[in-house]
Design a protein around this motif. Structure first.
Motif, mmCIF file in Angstrom:
data_model
loop_
_atom_site.group_PDB
_atom_site.id
_atom_site.type_symbol
_atom_site.label_atom_id
_atom_site.label_comp_id
_atom_site.label_asym_id
_atom_site.label_seq_id
_atom_site.Cartn_x
_atom_site.Cartn_y
_atom_site.Cartn_z
ATOM 1 N N LYS A 37 96.558 84.460 11.867
ATOM 2 C CA LYS A 37 97.381 83.270 12.031
ATOM 3 C C LYS A 37 98.854 83.598 11.781
ATOM 4 O O LYS A 37 99.183 84.576 11.108
ATOM 5 N N ALA A 38 99.725 82.759 12.292
ATOM 6 C CA ALA A 38 101.168 82.952 12.145
ATOM 7 C C ALA A 38 101.642 82.715 10.715
ATOM 8 O O ALA A 38 102.764 83.078 10.369
ATOM 9 N N ASP A 39 100.781 82.148 9.867
ATOM 10 C CA ASP A 39 101.181 81.898 8.482
ATOM 11 C C ASP A 39 100.807 83.033 7.526
ATOM 12 O O ASP A 39 100.989 82.922 6.322
ATOM 13 N N GLY A 40 100.278 84.138 8.078
ATOM 14 C CA GLY A 40 99.972 85.298 7.256
ATOM 15 C C GLY A 40 98.542 85.367 6.759
ATOM 16 O O GLY A 40 98.188 86.238 5.964
ATOM 17 N N TYR A 41 97.706 84.465 7.227
ATOM 18 C CA TYR A 41 96.319 84.456 6.785
ATOM 19 C C TYR A 41 95.387 84.646 7.987
ATOM 20 O O TYR A 41 95.766 84.370 9.130
ATOM 21 N N ALA A 42 94.188 85.106 7.712
ATOM 22 C CA ALA A 42 93.180 85.322 8.748
ATOM 23 C C ALA A 42 92.415 84.023 8.987
ATOM 24 O O ALA A 42 92.360 83.153 8.106
ATOM 25 N N SER A 70 106.327 87.615 -3.829
ATOM 26 C CA SER A 70 107.208 86.455 -3.931
ATOM 27 C C SER A 70 107.896 86.420 -5.291
ATOM 28 O O SER A 70 109.104 86.214 -5.390
ATOM 29 N N LYS A 71 107.132 86.630 -6.327
ATOM 30 C CA LYS A 71 107.676 86.613 -7.697
ATOM 31 C C LYS A 71 108.683 87.738 -7.898
ATOM 32 O O LYS A 71 109.742 87.538 -8.488
ATOM 33 N N GLU A 72 108.367 88.921 -7.386
ATOM 34 C CA GLU A 72 109.257 90.073 -7.547
ATOM 35 C C GLU A 72 110.583 89.894 -6.812
ATOM 36 O O GLU A 72 111.604 90.422 -7.221
ATOM 37 N N ASN A 73 110.546 89.159 -5.687
ATOM 38 C CA ASN A 73 111.726 89.051 -4.846
ATOM 39 C C ASN A 73 112.392 87.682 -4.878
ATOM 40 O O ASN A 73 113.370 87.462 -4.160
ATOM 41 N N GLY A 74 111.857 86.757 -5.642
ATOM 42 C CA GLY A 74 112.455 85.440 -5.743
ATOM 43 C C GLY A 74 112.445 84.651 -4.445
ATOM 44 O O GLY A 74 113.365 83.880 -4.192
ATOM 45 N N GLN A 75 111.446 84.871 -3.636
ATOM 46 C CA GLN A 75 111.313 84.160 -2.368
ATOM 47 C C GLN A 75 110.057 83.295 -2.410
ATOM 48 O O GLN A 75 109.076 83.643 -3.070
ATOM 49 N N PRO A 76 110.056 82.182 -1.679
ATOM 50 C CA PRO A 76 108.837 81.368 -1.629
ATOM 51 C C PRO A 76 107.677 82.176 -1.028
ATOM 52 O O PRO A 76 107.879 83.028 -0.164
ATOM 53 N N THR A 77 106.484 81.887 -1.493
ATOM 54 C CA THR A 77 105.296 82.586 -0.995
ATOM 55 C C THR A 77 105.151 82.413 0.512
ATOM 56 O O THR A 77 104.750 83.348 1.211
ATOM 57 N N SER A 78 105.514 81.235 1.025
ATOM 58 C CA SER A 78 105.375 80.995 2.463
ATOM 59 C C SER A 78 106.275 81.924 3.276
ATOM 60 O O SER A 78 105.890 82.362 4.369
ATOM 61 N N VAL A 79 107.436 82.258 2.747
ATOM 62 C CA VAL A 79 108.348 83.180 3.442
ATOM 63 C C VAL A 79 107.733 84.580 3.468
ATOM 64 O O VAL A 79 107.725 85.253 4.504
ATOM 65 N N LYS A 82 104.818 84.638 5.965
ATOM 66 C CA LYS A 82 105.242 84.672 7.377
ATOM 67 C C LYS A 82 105.785 86.039 7.767
ATOM 68 O O LYS A 82 105.552 86.512 8.877
ATOM 69 N N LEU A 83 106.498 86.697 6.856
ATOM 70 C CA LEU A 83 106.966 88.054 7.140
ATOM 71 C C LEU A 83 105.788 89.011 7.268
ATOM 72 O O LEU A 83 105.774 89.879 8.142
ATOM 73 N N ALA A 84 104.807 88.827 6.422
ATOM 74 C CA ALA A 84 103.604 89.662 6.497
ATOM 75 C C ALA A 84 102.879 89.424 7.816
ATOM 76 O O ALA A 84 102.376 90.366 8.435
ATOM 77 N N ALA A 85 102.831 88.161 8.253
ATOM 78 C CA ALA A 85 102.163 87.835 9.514
ATOM 79 C C ALA A 85 102.803 88.590 10.669
ATOM 80 O O ALA A 85 102.099 89.113 11.540
ATOM 81 N N GLN A 86 104.119 88.655 10.670
ATOM 82 C CA GLN A 86 104.808 89.378 11.749
ATOM 83 C C GLN A 86 104.388 90.845 11.766
ATOM 84 O O GLN A 86 104.142 91.417 12.831
#
Length: 108
Positions: A37-42, A70-79, A82-86
């Protein structure tokens, strides 16, 4: 005693046979059972109990990893997801199914 031993041997045979029957993500993708899926999940595209169990396991592990990154980089998990999905979709093999950002399913 003989019946207990026979039962134990049958159970042992079933347990040792299970890994040979176990489905892995790569095989599930290549046979059209699982899509990305485009959200990074199967997602299970053919909802058998084995495929659903595989997808639940994969998604739980991904969620943990996305949360860690997300915690290490201070970014939302959804971001992160989505990067992982790409990356996941870019690296899929020919014939694997994936979801576009608009929600449409395609095959590579």
């Amino acid at each position: 005693m003989k019946s207990r031993l026979a039962t134990l041997l049958i159970l042992l045979g079933l347990l040792t046979a299970t890994p040979a029957l176990a489905l892995d993500l790569h095989s599930a993708r290549s046979t059209g059972l699982v899509g990305e899926k485009a959200d990074g999940y199967a997602q299970a595209l053919k909802a058998t109990p084995e495929v659903q169990a595989l997808v639940a396991d994969v998604n739980a592990k991904r969620q943990q990893e996305y949360a860690r990154i997300s915690k290490e980089n201070g970014q939302p998990t959804s971001v992160v997801a989505k990067l992982a999905a790409q990356q996941i979709i870019t690296n899929l093999g020919a014939g694997a199914s994936y979801q576009t950002p608009s929600g449409e399913w395609k095959k590579k």
